[in-house]
Design a protein around this motif. Structure first.
Motif, PDB file in Angstrom:
ATOM      1  N   GLU A   5       6.415 -12.583  -8.863  1.00 44.97           N
ATOM      2  CA  GLU A   5       7.639 -11.486  -8.927  1.00 44.97           C
ATOM      3  C   GLU A   5       7.134 -10.112  -8.411  1.00 44.97           C
ATOM      4  N   ALA A   6       6.152  -9.587  -8.859  1.00 45.49           N
ATOM      5  CA  ALA A   6       5.585  -8.228  -8.747  1.00 45.49           C
ATOM      6  C   ALA A   6       5.248  -8.299  -7.064  1.00 45.49           C
ATOM      7  N   LEU A   7       4.716  -9.586  -6.413  1.00 45.67           N
ATOM      8  CA  LEU A   7       4.511  -9.525  -5.108  1.00 45.67           C
ATOM      9  C   LEU A   7       5.970  -9.473  -4.128  1.00 45.67           C
ATOM     10  N   ARG A   8       6.828 -10.343  -4.775  1.00 44.41           N
ATOM     11  CA  ARG A   8       8.100 -10.480  -3.974  1.00 44.41           C
ATOM     12  C   ARG A   8       8.709  -9.281  -3.888  1.00 44.41           C
ATOM     13  N   ILE A   9       8.920  -8.413  -4.938  1.00 42.42           N
ATOM     14  CA  ILE A   9       9.439  -7.151  -4.751  1.00 42.42           C
ATOM     15  C   ILE A   9       8.682  -6.188  -4.227  1.00 42.42           C
ATOM     16  N   GLY A  10       7.437  -6.378  -3.973  1.00 39.30           N
ATOM     17  CA  GLY A  10       6.780  -5.386  -3.198  1.00 39.30           C
ATOM     18  C   GLY A  10       6.009  -4.269  -4.060  1.00 39.30           C
ATOM     19  N   LEU A  11       5.952  -4.600  -5.481  1.00 36.20           N
ATOM     20  CA  LEU A  11       5.025  -4.082  -6.485  1.00 36.20           C
ATOM     21  C   LEU A  11       3.558  -3.948  -6.212  1.00 36.20           C
ATOM     22  N   VAL A  12       3.222  -4.971  -5.878  1.00 37.66           N
ATOM     23  CA  VAL A  12       1.575  -5.494  -5.466  1.00 37.66           C
ATOM     24  C   VAL A  12       1.619  -5.952  -3.857  1.00 37.66           C
ATOM     25  N   ASN A  13       0.340  -5.875  -3.252  1.00 46.66           N
ATOM     26  CA  ASN A  13       0.178  -6.166  -1.961  1.00 46.66           C
ATOM     27  C   ASN A  13       0.054  -7.880  -1.932  1.00 46.66           C
ATOM     28  N   ALA A  14      -0.892  -8.246  -2.968  1.00 42.60           N
ATOM     29  CA  ALA A  14      -1.413  -9.638  -2.716  1.00 42.60           C
ATOM     30  C   ALA A  14      -1.775 -10.228  -4.385  1.00 42.60           C
ATOM     31  N   VAL A  15      -1.737 -11.362  -4.137  1.00 44.43           N
ATOM     32  CA  VAL A  15      -1.972 -12.200  -5.515  1.00 44.43           C
ATOM     33  C   VAL A  15      -3.090 -13.133  -5.402  1.00 44.43           C
ATOM     34  N   TYR A  16      -4.086 -13.011  -6.389  1.00 45.63           N
ATOM     35  CA  TYR A  16      -5.291 -13.955  -6.347  1.00 45.63           C
ATOM     36  C   TYR A  16      -5.505 -14.532  -7.688  1.00 45.63           C
ATOM     37  N   PRO A  17      -6.111 -15.609  -7.706  1.00 48.72           N
ATOM     38  CA  PRO A  17      -6.469 -15.976  -9.046  1.00 48.72           C
ATOM     39  C   PRO A  17      -7.704 -14.991  -9.532  1.00 48.72           C
ATOM     40  N   GLN A  18      -7.566 -14.882 -10.814  1.00 45.96           N
ATOM     41  CA  GLN A  18      -8.667 -14.181 -11.536  1.00 45.96           C
ATOM     42  C   GLN A  18     -10.101 -14.197 -10.985  1.00 45.96           C
ATOM     43  N   ALA A  19     -10.552 -15.258 -10.744  1.00 44.13           N
ATOM     44  CA  ALA A  19     -11.889 -15.164 -10.427  1.00 44.13           C
ATOM     45  C   ALA A  19     -12.012 -14.846  -9.058  1.00 44.13           C
ATOM     46  N   GLU A  20     -11.037 -14.791  -8.250  1.00 46.25           N
ATOM     47  CA  GLU A  20     -11.195 -14.170  -6.797  1.00 46.25           C
ATOM     48  C   GLU A  20     -10.572 -12.752  -6.834  1.00 46.25           C
ATOM     49  N   LEU A  21     -10.128 -11.911  -7.733  1.00 46.08           N
ATOM     50  CA  LEU A  21      -9.684 -10.877  -7.605  1.00 46.08           C
ATOM     51  C   LEU A  21     -10.637  -9.810  -6.819  1.00 46.08           C
ATOM     52  N   MET A  22     -11.625  -9.556  -7.578  1.00 48.33           N
ATOM     53  CA  MET A  22     -12.730  -8.740  -7.261  1.00 48.33           C
ATOM     54  C   MET A  22     -13.497  -8.767  -5.900  1.00 48.33           C
ATOM     55  N   GLU A  23     -13.531 -10.301  -5.674  1.00 50.24           N
ATOM     56  CA  GLU A  23     -13.925 -10.441  -4.220  1.00 50.24           C
ATOM     57  C   GLU A  23     -13.046 -10.285  -3.180  1.00 50.24           C
ATOM     58  N   ASN A  24     -11.577 -10.375  -3.410  1.00 52.36           N
ATOM     59  CA  ASN A  24     -10.794 -10.093  -2.391  1.00 52.36           C
ATOM     60  C   ASN A  24     -10.555  -8.508  -2.356  1.00 52.36           C
ATOM     61  N   ALA A  25     -10.488  -7.796  -3.407  1.00 52.47           N
ATOM     62  CA  ALA A  25     -10.592  -6.256  -3.528  1.00 52.47           C
ATOM     63  C   ALA A  25     -11.640  -5.824  -2.718  1.00 52.47           C
ATOM     64  N   LEU A  26     -12.780  -6.278  -2.955  1.00 50.44           N
ATOM     65  CA  LEU A  26     -13.831  -5.838  -2.277  1.00 50.44           C
ATOM     66  C   LEU A  26     -13.931  -6.007  -0.784  1.00 50.44           C
ATOM     67  N   LYS A  27     -13.339  -7.256  -0.287  1.00 50.03           N
ATOM     68  CA  LYS A  27     -13.321  -7.552   1.086  1.00 50.03           C
ATOM     69  C   LYS A  27     -12.113  -6.335   1.651  1.00 50.03           C
ATOM     70  N   LEU A  28     -10.979  -6.023   1.206  1.00 49.35           N
ATOM     71  CA  LEU A  28     -10.242  -5.263   1.713  1.00 49.35           C
ATOM     72  C   LEU A  28     -10.983  -3.624   1.555  1.00 49.35           C
ATOM     73  N   ALA A  29     -11.671  -3.398   0.567  1.00 45.63           N
ATOM     74  CA  ALA A  29     -12.364  -2.012   0.708  1.00 45.63           C
ATOM     75  C   ALA A  29     -13.510  -2.110   1.698  1.00 45.63           C
ATOM     76  N   ASN A  30     -13.949  -3.002   2.137  1.00 50.01           N
ATOM     77  CA  ASN A  30     -14.904  -3.196   3.452  1.00 50.01           C
ATOM     78  C   ASN A  30     -14.355  -2.981   4.666  1.00 50.01           C
ATOM     79  N   LYS A  31     -13.057  -3.658   4.805  1.00 44.94           N
ATOM     80  CA  LYS A  31     -12.165  -3.364   6.023  1.00 44.94           C
ATOM     81  C   LYS A  31     -12.077  -2.024   6.151  1.00 44.94           C
ATOM     82  N   ILE A  32     -11.677  -1.444   5.162  1.00 51.21           N
ATOM     83  CA  ILE A  32     -11.183   0.107   5.147  1.00 51.21           C
ATOM     84  C   ILE A  32     -12.330   0.896   5.406  1.00 51.21           C
TER      85      ILE A  32
END
Length: 198
Positions: free
Chosen positions: A106-133
């Protein structure tokens, strides 16, 4: 933080249950009006610092992020103001007045967050975005953050004037000269930085 070497910051909560579990209710329960206002100002100062911090900041929300209307007080630290700006006034009022808890989808649907990941994949994906930036020109990235943040507080005319100044300020910088030279010669710019989960 050395802004010459750090290009992006990732914030996350300790453990796996909550990103923000709320404030110390025991301490807050005995505060006076003046103490409550001072505590709210302290929180606002911290969040305004993060907002104005020149580097991009990614919130890796690793669990609950709780507010306070069910405890007889408003959310503080800019919560009422930022929520309405992110999800719209109607949705913000509904969430605030009813003290609604929403799940990640629901947070994703209303635009409160940009993406949702399983707990185990959260930091991996946050770091992927950080590296793109981090691979992009840091002066331009910082100018983008400033333009968006400052522009959202003013009229469109004032916002584009802010953008014009920041756009112009990127010229004659090493980042602009190298970036355009690489584009014209079809070379790739040298990699800037890589983030790891340390």
């Amino acid at each position: 933080i050395d802004q010459n070497t750090v290009r992006c910051v990732v914030l996350t909560g300790a453990g796996e249950k909550s990103f923000v579990a709320g404030a110390d209710i025991g301490s807050m329960s005995t505060m006076t009006k003046a103490e409550g206002e001072a505590f709210g100002k302290l929180g606002n100062d911290i969040f305004l610092y993060i907002e104005k911090f020149p580097l991009p900041v990614i919130a890796a929300v690793n669990g609950f992020a709780l507010g306070l209307p069910g405890l007889g007080i408003t959310p503080g630290f800019g919560g009422t103001q930022r929520l309405a700006r992110l999800v719209g006034m109607g949705m913000a009022k509904q969430m605030l007045y009813a003290a609604l808890n929403i799940d990640a989808q629901e947070a994703l649907r209303i635009g409160l967050v940009n993406a949702v990941y399983p707990q185990a994949e959260l930091m991996e994906n946050a770091l992927k975005l950080a590296n793109k930036i981090a691979r992009n020109a840091p002066i331009a990235v910082r100018a983008c953050k400033q333009a968006v943040n400052e522009g959202m507080q003013v009229s469109i005319e004032e916002g584009v004037a802010i953008e014009e100044k920041l756009f112009g300020a990127c010229f004659e910088t090493h980042d602009q000269v190298e970036g355009m030279a690489c584009f014209l010669s079809r070379e790739k710019p040298k990699p800037k930085a890589v983030f790891t989960n340390n």
